[in-house]
Design a protein around this motif. Structure first.
Motif, PDB file in Angstrom:
ATOM      1  N   ILE A  16     107.891  29.251  57.591  1.00  0.00           N
ATOM      2  CA  ILE A  16     107.353  28.067  58.265  1.00  0.00           C
ATOM      3  C   ILE A  16     106.936  28.414  59.689  1.00  0.00           C
ATOM      4  O   ILE A  16     105.828  28.121  60.129  1.00  0.00           O
ATOM      5  CB  ILE A  16     108.404  26.931  58.320  1.00  0.00           C
ATOM      6  N   GLU A  17     107.839  29.061  60.398  1.00  0.00           N
ATOM      7  CA  GLU A  17     107.573  29.368  61.799  1.00  0.00           C
ATOM      8  C   GLU A  17     106.340  30.262  61.943  1.00  0.00           C
ATOM      9  O   GLU A  17     105.472  29.996  62.771  1.00  0.00           O
ATOM     10  CB  GLU A  17     108.802  30.037  62.419  1.00  0.00           C
ATOM     11  N   GLU A  18     106.296  31.285  61.129  1.00  0.00           N
ATOM     12  CA  GLU A  18     105.154  32.207  61.227  1.00  0.00           C
ATOM     13  C   GLU A  18     103.843  31.507  60.897  1.00  0.00           C
ATOM     14  O   GLU A  18     102.858  31.645  61.618  1.00  0.00           O
ATOM     15  CB  GLU A  18     105.358  33.403  60.296  1.00  0.00           C
ATOM     16  N   ALA A  19     103.850  30.734  59.812  1.00  0.00           N
ATOM     17  CA  ALA A  19     102.641  30.007  59.420  1.00  0.00           C
ATOM     18  C   ALA A  19     102.209  29.071  60.545  1.00  0.00           C
ATOM     19  O   ALA A  19     101.035  29.035  60.932  1.00  0.00           O
ATOM     20  CB  ALA A  19     102.902  29.216  58.144  1.00  0.00           C
ATOM     21  N   ALA A  20     103.178  28.345  61.084  1.00  0.00           N
ATOM     22  CA  ALA A  20     102.872  27.358  62.124  1.00  0.00           C
ATOM     23  C   ALA A  20     102.267  28.019  63.355  1.00  0.00           C
ATOM     24  O   ALA A  20     101.193  27.623  63.819  1.00  0.00           O
ATOM     25  CB  ALA A  20     104.141  26.597  62.497  1.00  0.00           C
ATOM     26  N   ILE A  21     102.944  29.039  63.866  1.00  0.00           N
ATOM     27  CA  ILE A  21     102.475  29.666  65.102  1.00  0.00           C
ATOM     28  C   ILE A  21     101.104  30.287  64.896  1.00  0.00           C
ATOM     29  O   ILE A  21     100.220  30.187  65.753  1.00  0.00           O
ATOM     30  CB  ILE A  21     103.481  30.727  65.580  1.00  0.00           C
ATOM     31  N   CYS A  22     100.921  30.899  63.748  1.00  0.00           N
ATOM     32  CA  CYS A  22      99.618  31.491  63.439  1.00  0.00           C
ATOM     33  C   CYS A  22      98.528  30.426  63.461  1.00  0.00           C
ATOM     34  O   CYS A  22      97.488  30.598  64.101  1.00  0.00           O
ATOM     35  CB  CYS A  22      99.694  32.174  62.078  1.00  0.00           C
ATOM     36  N   LEU A  23      98.777  29.320  62.788  1.00  0.00           N
ATOM     37  CA  LEU A  23      97.778  28.248  62.730  1.00  0.00           C
ATOM     38  C   LEU A  23      97.581  27.607  64.099  1.00  0.00           C
ATOM     39  O   LEU A  23      96.446  27.312  64.500  1.00  0.00           O
ATOM     40  CB  LEU A  23      98.209  27.194  61.714  1.00  0.00           C
ATOM     41  N   PHE A  24      98.675  27.388  64.827  1.00  0.00           N
ATOM     42  CA  PHE A  24      98.561  26.792  66.160  1.00  0.00           C
ATOM     43  C   PHE A  24      97.642  27.630  67.040  1.00  0.00           C
ATOM     44  O   PHE A  24      96.783  27.100  67.737  1.00  0.00           O
ATOM     45  CB  PHE A  24      99.934  26.676  66.829  1.00  0.00           C
ATOM     46  N   SER A  25      97.841  28.941  67.017  1.00  0.00           N
ATOM     47  CA  SER A  25      97.010  29.793  67.891  1.00  0.00           C
ATOM     48  C   SER A  25      95.567  29.790  67.429  1.00  0.00           C
ATOM     49  O   SER A  25      94.655  29.895  68.232  1.00  0.00           O
ATOM     50  CB  SER A  25      97.501  31.236  67.911  1.00  0.00           C
ATOM     51  N   ARG A  26      95.391  29.706  66.117  1.00  0.00           N
ATOM     52  CA  ARG A  26      94.035  29.821  65.577  1.00  0.00           C
ATOM     53  C   ARG A  26      93.257  28.516  65.728  1.00  0.00           C
ATOM     54  O   ARG A  26      92.120  28.529  66.191  1.00  0.00           O
ATOM     55  CB  ARG A  26      94.115  30.224  64.098  1.00  0.00           C
ATOM     56  N   LYS A  27      93.913  27.397  65.383  1.00  0.00           N
ATOM     57  CA  LYS A  27      93.185  26.126  65.353  1.00  0.00           C
ATOM     58  C   LYS A  27      93.610  25.148  66.439  1.00  0.00           C
ATOM     59  O   LYS A  27      92.988  24.094  66.614  1.00  0.00           O
ATOM     60  CB  LYS A  27      93.408  25.417  64.007  1.00  0.00           C
ATOM     61  N   GLY A  28      94.685  25.485  67.163  1.00  0.00           N
ATOM     62  CA  GLY A  28      95.204  24.546  68.149  1.00  0.00           C
ATOM     63  C   GLY A  28      96.319  23.704  67.555  1.00  0.00           C
ATOM     64  O   GLY A  28      96.373  23.498  66.349  1.00  0.00           O
ATOM     65  N   PHE A  29      97.190  23.243  68.431  1.00  0.00           N
ATOM     66  CA  PHE A  29      98.380  22.512  67.991  1.00  0.00           C
ATOM     67  C   PHE A  29      98.029  21.216  67.272  1.00  0.00           C
ATOM     68  O   PHE A  29      98.502  20.954  66.175  1.00  0.00           O
ATOM     69  CB  PHE A  29      99.263  22.217  69.202  1.00  0.00           C
ATOM     70  N   GLU A  30      97.180  20.425  67.887  1.00  0.00           N
ATOM     71  CA  GLU A  30      96.890  19.107  67.336  1.00  0.00           C
ATOM     72  C   GLU A  30      96.014  19.163  66.098  1.00  0.00           C
ATOM     73  O   GLU A  30      96.085  18.277  65.249  1.00  0.00           O
ATOM     74  CB  GLU A  30      96.261  18.224  68.406  1.00  0.00           C
ATOM     75  N   SER A  31      95.201  20.192  66.013  1.00  0.00           N
ATOM     76  CA  SER A  31      94.309  20.302  64.855  1.00  0.00           C
ATOM     77  C   SER A  31      95.004  20.921  63.651  1.00  0.00           C
ATOM     78  O   SER A  31      94.399  21.063  62.592  1.00  0.00           O
ATOM     79  CB  SER A  31      93.075  21.125  65.210  1.00  0.00           C
ATOM     80  N   THR A  32      96.237  21.321  63.826  1.00  0.00           N
ATOM     81  CA  THR A  32      96.989  21.858  62.698  1.00  0.00           C
ATOM     82  C   THR A  32      97.893  20.760  62.147  1.00  0.00           C
ATOM     83  O   THR A  32      98.705  20.213  62.869  1.00  0.00           O
ATOM     84  CB  THR A  32      97.861  23.037  63.154  1.00  0.00           C
ATOM     85  N   ILE A  58     109.008  22.897  66.032  1.00  0.00           N
ATOM     86  CA  ILE A  58     108.614  24.227  65.562  1.00  0.00           C
ATOM     87  C   ILE A  58     108.091  25.025  66.742  1.00  0.00           C
ATOM     88  O   ILE A  58     108.495  26.154  66.983  1.00  0.00           O
ATOM     89  CB  ILE A  58     107.497  24.136  64.498  1.00  0.00           C
ATOM     90  N   PHE A  59     107.227  24.367  67.499  1.00  0.00           N
ATOM     91  CA  PHE A  59     106.621  25.021  68.647  1.00  0.00           C
ATOM     92  C   PHE A  59     107.643  25.341  69.735  1.00  0.00           C
ATOM     93  O   PHE A  59     107.678  26.457  70.259  1.00  0.00           O
ATOM     94  CB  PHE A  59     105.520  24.117  69.201  1.00  0.00           C
ATOM     95  N   LEU A  60     108.484  24.371  70.048  1.00  0.00           N
ATOM     96  CA  LEU A  60     109.445  24.559  71.136  1.00  0.00           C
ATOM     97  C   LEU A  60     110.466  25.644  70.793  1.00  0.00           C
ATOM     98  O   LEU A  60     110.891  26.399  71.668  1.00  0.00           O
ATOM     99  CB  LEU A  60     110.151  23.240  71.457  1.00  0.00           C
ATOM    100  N   HIS A  61     110.838  25.714  69.535  1.00  0.00           N
ATOM    101  CA  HIS A  61     111.770  26.753  69.126  1.00  0.00           C
ATOM    102  C   HIS A  61     111.157  28.131  69.359  1.00  0.00           C
ATOM    103  O   HIS A  61     111.826  29.064  69.832  1.00  0.00           O
ATOM    104  CB  HIS A  61     112.134  26.585  67.652  1.00  0.00           C
ATOM    105  N   TYR A  62     109.889  28.226  69.046  1.00  0.00           N
ATOM    106  CA  TYR A  62     109.169  29.482  69.272  1.00  0.00           C
ATOM    107  C   TYR A  62     109.122  29.817  70.773  1.00  0.00           C
ATOM    108  O   TYR A  62     109.351  30.962  71.171  1.00  0.00           O
ATOM    109  CB  TYR A  62     107.763  29.344  68.686  1.00  0.00           C
ATOM    110  N   CYS A  63     108.844  28.816  71.597  1.00  0.00           N
ATOM    111  CA  CYS A  63     108.815  29.024  73.046  1.00  0.00           C
ATOM    112  C   CYS A  63     110.149  29.565  73.530  1.00  0.00           C
ATOM    113  O   CYS A  63     110.210  30.486  74.348  1.00  0.00           O
ATOM    114  CB  CYS A  63     108.533  27.711  73.765  1.00  0.00           C
TER     115      CYS A  63
END
Lengths: 199, 199
Positions: A16-32, A58-63
């Motif tokens: 989940i974390e990897e998928a999320a961070i990858c998508l966030f960087s690629r498409k932006g947080f809100e667009s994912t 998900i994002f904050l945990h990564y931060c």
DNA sequence: GTGTAAACTCGAACCGGTTCGATATTTTTC
DNA sequence: GAAAAATATCGAACCGGTTCGAGTTTACAC
């Protein structure tokens, strides 16, 4: 105990974390969307909520993780012989570069860290780590006679931290547009702290 | 031209804004739905979008107005005879009290002003007004010999502004819990700026 | 093994912000 | 004052984050 269940859980969480961070960087947080993340991780979107309280989490945990590694990196490259002024510049420029590496991530992280909905323990921990490092820098500087004795090191930490935050705000509101400008501004401000402005 | 339509529009806009702000203060921003606002204003919720781009905009427009009045209030009570240090304290404590008057409003406003999604012209205007005031304070202080000549007044403004932001972050993260503490902290930090920390 | 409790998963539904599109009202034009 | 253009309104639908609840899998006790 342990066993199959625990392993799978760890695996899913990671996915989940990897998928999320990858998508966030690629498409932006809100667009994912959560849907997107779930699809990329190969699970149902509701399942995510068994691992993270909300999308933000998900994002904050990564931060969180990244912040810890950034601190460690600084501690490693901390050089004793360097003047305290340069130590501070190195420390804060490292932090600055790290936070702004991804424009949107930095924005979201800063909003949450500086003006949180509710004050969290996690944040306190980070602050503590931060103060510990600066405390060390100031103590050393005091011993060496680089700064006046009997200064309030807590307030001093707050002072430099504030300037760092101000520079970040300048970055995000468009007054500063390159790391060179930031460092120049930082040096100017830190110089003012050191030497005062009174006639 | 003008006429019935324009009048009604003004009236409706006012009704929306008043209803929204009233509900936001009473129930909180997130707990107030567009439905609630529409009902309180006596219109359909879709109609609101004819007046404001989004929920945030209702709030931000209100902040805008309040910021302007706060600036004006300061300009009125600006006293010439007061030492520049005290002028700064008055200015920033006024701003601080104003911003934090409603805890949640302040949080949302600061997030948006310091780390905006996109830099806006409105924000620039406010910054300009702010710099104008400080510029005046510094020029006067320079004439009077209270501060060193040839200081970069822009950087100086940024410095004090950063400290103000740092104090706000301290407030919202729970390190400062009363205006007395804030003022004490502010005086300490401003003192550091004035007199420097070098041995 | 079998039974039972706990934990995991996910489709269906909820909720609230936002957009669409059809209708109603006002303004303009002639 | 009637037709046409512009604009205001709002019910219905959309979209995405989150919760519910039912079905399934695993862990543990005996």
């Amino acid at each position: 105990m342990g066993g199959i269940r625990e392993q799978k859980k760890q695996q899913t969480r990671r996915a989940i974390e990897e998928a999320a961070i990858c998508l966030f960087s690629r498409k932006g947080f809100e667009s994912t969307s959560m849907q997107d993340i779930a699809a990329a991780a190969g699970i149902g979107k509701t399942t995510i909520y068994g691992y993270f309280r909300a999308k933000d989490d998900i994002f904050l945990h990564y931060c969180d993780e990244r912040l810890v590694t950034a601190f460690n990196r600084f501690r490693e490259q901390q050089a004793e012989g360097v003047p305290f002024f340069e130590q501070l510049i190195t420390f804060f420029m490292l932090k600055f570069g790290f936070v702004t590496e991804n424009h949107e991530f930095g924005r979201l992280m800063l909003r949450e860290m500086l003006f949180p909905k509710v004050a969290s323990d996690k944040a306190r921990e980070h602050d503590q780590r931060y103060f510990d490092i600066l405390q060390g820098v100031f103590s050393l500087a005091e011993e060496r006679g680089e700064i006046a004795p009997n200064l309030d090191h807590f307030m001093l930490s707050g002072h430099f931290f504030s300037l760092y935050v101000g520079l970040l705000a300048g970055w995000y509101t468009g007054y500063l547009n390159s790391l060179e400008e930031v460092e120049k501004g930082m040096r100017g401000l830190f110089h003012q702290v050191c030497h005062g402005i009174v006639a």
